[in-house]
Design a protein around this motif. Structure first.
Motif, PDB file in Angstrom:
ATOM      1  N   LEU A 180      36.494  30.282  48.162  1.00 35.83           N
ATOM      2  CA  LEU A 180      37.709  30.533  47.304  1.00 35.83           C
ATOM      3  C   LEU A 180      37.275  31.715  46.170  1.00 35.83           C
ATOM      4  N   ASP A 181      36.264  31.540  45.695  1.00 31.35           N
ATOM      5  CA  ASP A 181      36.054  32.495  44.686  1.00 31.35           C
ATOM      6  C   ASP A 181      35.823  33.816  45.010  1.00 31.35           C
ATOM      7  N   ASP A 182      34.965  34.022  46.097  1.00 32.83           N
ATOM      8  CA  ASP A 182      34.617  35.270  46.659  1.00 32.83           C
ATOM      9  C   ASP A 182      36.083  36.086  47.414  1.00 32.83           C
ATOM     10  N   TYR A 183      36.919  34.997  47.757  1.00 37.99           N
ATOM     11  CA  TYR A 183      38.109  35.449  48.603  1.00 37.99           C
ATOM     12  C   TYR A 183      38.844  36.065  47.369  1.00 37.99           C
ATOM     13  N   ARG A 184      39.197  35.155  46.342  1.00 36.84           N
ATOM     14  CA  ARG A 184      39.838  35.748  45.193  1.00 36.84           C
ATOM     15  C   ARG A 184      39.261  37.219  44.488  1.00 36.84           C
ATOM     16  N   ALA A 185      38.178  37.234  44.424  1.00 38.52           N
ATOM     17  CA  ALA A 185      37.525  38.564  43.985  1.00 38.52           C
ATOM     18  C   ALA A 185      37.838  39.716  45.171  1.00 38.52           C
ATOM     19  N   GLN A 186      37.786  39.248  46.388  1.00 41.51           N
ATOM     20  CA  GLN A 186      38.077  40.491  47.219  1.00 41.51           C
ATOM     21  C   GLN A 186      39.712  40.904  47.070  1.00 41.51           C
ATOM     22  N   LEU A 187      40.539  39.901  46.746  1.00 44.38           N
ATOM     23  CA  LEU A 187      41.774  40.476  46.671  1.00 44.38           C
ATOM     24  C   LEU A 187      42.149  41.170  45.372  1.00 44.38           C
ATOM     25  N   LYS A 188      41.224  40.973  44.347  1.00 49.18           N
ATOM     26  CA  LYS A 188      41.648  42.161  43.176  1.00 49.18           C
ATOM     27  C   LYS A 188      40.806  43.449  43.603  1.00 49.18           C
ATOM     28  N   ALA A 189      39.753  43.000  44.427  1.00 44.75           N
ATOM     29  CA  ALA A 189      39.085  44.721  44.657  1.00 44.75           C
ATOM     30  C   ALA A 189      39.909  45.434  45.630  1.00 44.75           C
TER      31      ALA A 189
END
Length: 262
Positions: A180-189
């Motif tokens: 989930l943390d990697d997924y959230r970071a991808q959403l911002k990117a």
């Protein structure tokens, strides 16, 4: 992304008719027997039969007496065409889909949210290439079950985003992001990048490049994506596709959808 509440003025018969048409519009359930439709919708066979016969009479549904299966009728085609003509941004986006398909030699699609937890292929433009990915308009999928859902969540409120992510992320292929943390970071990117590349992340052998569709006020409308076979998507080819998609997305958003209707 909350589930819509039932309106104050509600007709059970009209509701069932709508759900039948919606069911038959999906690729996997594009035809069915009375029993199959009744079971899928959780309605009695007697009630379904009355509504189906009425829809057949209006030619919104057709009935094959040989197979005893129901499917969408000719009048549903007319309704769909008229609906597209009256939804301005769909008409405005058509030239962009054609441009994306022609410039990338891939299948171009428009994807939108159609319920609180589902997205759908709303329109498509296939390339002239013999080796092309084919999709079905009306096919639906969970928000977190496709790369396009990342755009929806990237532009959603924090509350809506976390409500969807609370259900977790399912592994579809070895390339699927499930942390989930990697997924959230991808959403911002991806909001910063303006384009998203997805290589075999949800469907083996398929590569997708997508960009958000925003109105002139920056509100999220949907996603334009191009789909191709991963085996044909080398780094040089993808670099060109990325620039094409980024430019198309920016041009539509900056122009507010003002294009000639052709």
């Amino acid at each position: 992304m909350k589930q819509a509440q039932r309106p104050k003025y509600f007709s059970p018969a009209a509701d069932l008719a709508s759900r039948i048409l919606e069911l038959l519009s999906r690729y996997r359930t594009k035809e069915g027997t009375l029993t199959e439709i009744s079971n899928a919708l959780g309605a009695s066979k007697a009630t379904c039969l009355r509504v189906l016969k009425t829809l057949v009479w209006h030619r919104l549904v057709r009935y094959d007496e040989r197979t005893r299966r129901y499917s969408l009728g000719i009048q549903s085609v007319v309704v769909g065409i008229r609906a597209e003509e009256n939804i301005d941004y769909l008409l405005q986006l058509r030239p962009y889909l054609r441009e994306a398909a022609e410039k990338t030699d891939m299948t171009a699609v428009l994807v939108q949210q159609v319920s609180y937890d589902r997205m759908m292929y709303v329109a498509k433009q296939e390339s002239d290439s013999r080796a092309r990915v084919t999709v079905s308009v009306g096919n639906r999928f969970p928000i977190t079950g496709v790369s396009y859902g990342k755009w929806l969540l990237a532009y959603a409120s924090a509350e809506e985003r976390e409500a969807v992510l609370a259900e977790g992320l399912r592994q579809h292929t070895e390339a699927t992001v499930t942390d989930l943390d990697d997924y959230r970071a991808q959403l911002k990117a991806i909001r910063d990048a303006g384009v998203l590349i997805s290589r075999e992340e949800y469907v083996p052998g398929i590569c997708a490049v997508s960009c958000p569709v925003l109105d002139h006020e920056g509100r999220f409308l949907g996603v334009i994506a191009v789909l191709g076979f991963a085996s044909a998507c080398d780094d040089d080819m993808l670099a060109s596709v990325v620039e094409t998609m980024r430019e198309i997305g920016q041009r539509y958003s900056q122009g507010g959808g003002d294009v000639d209707r052709v």
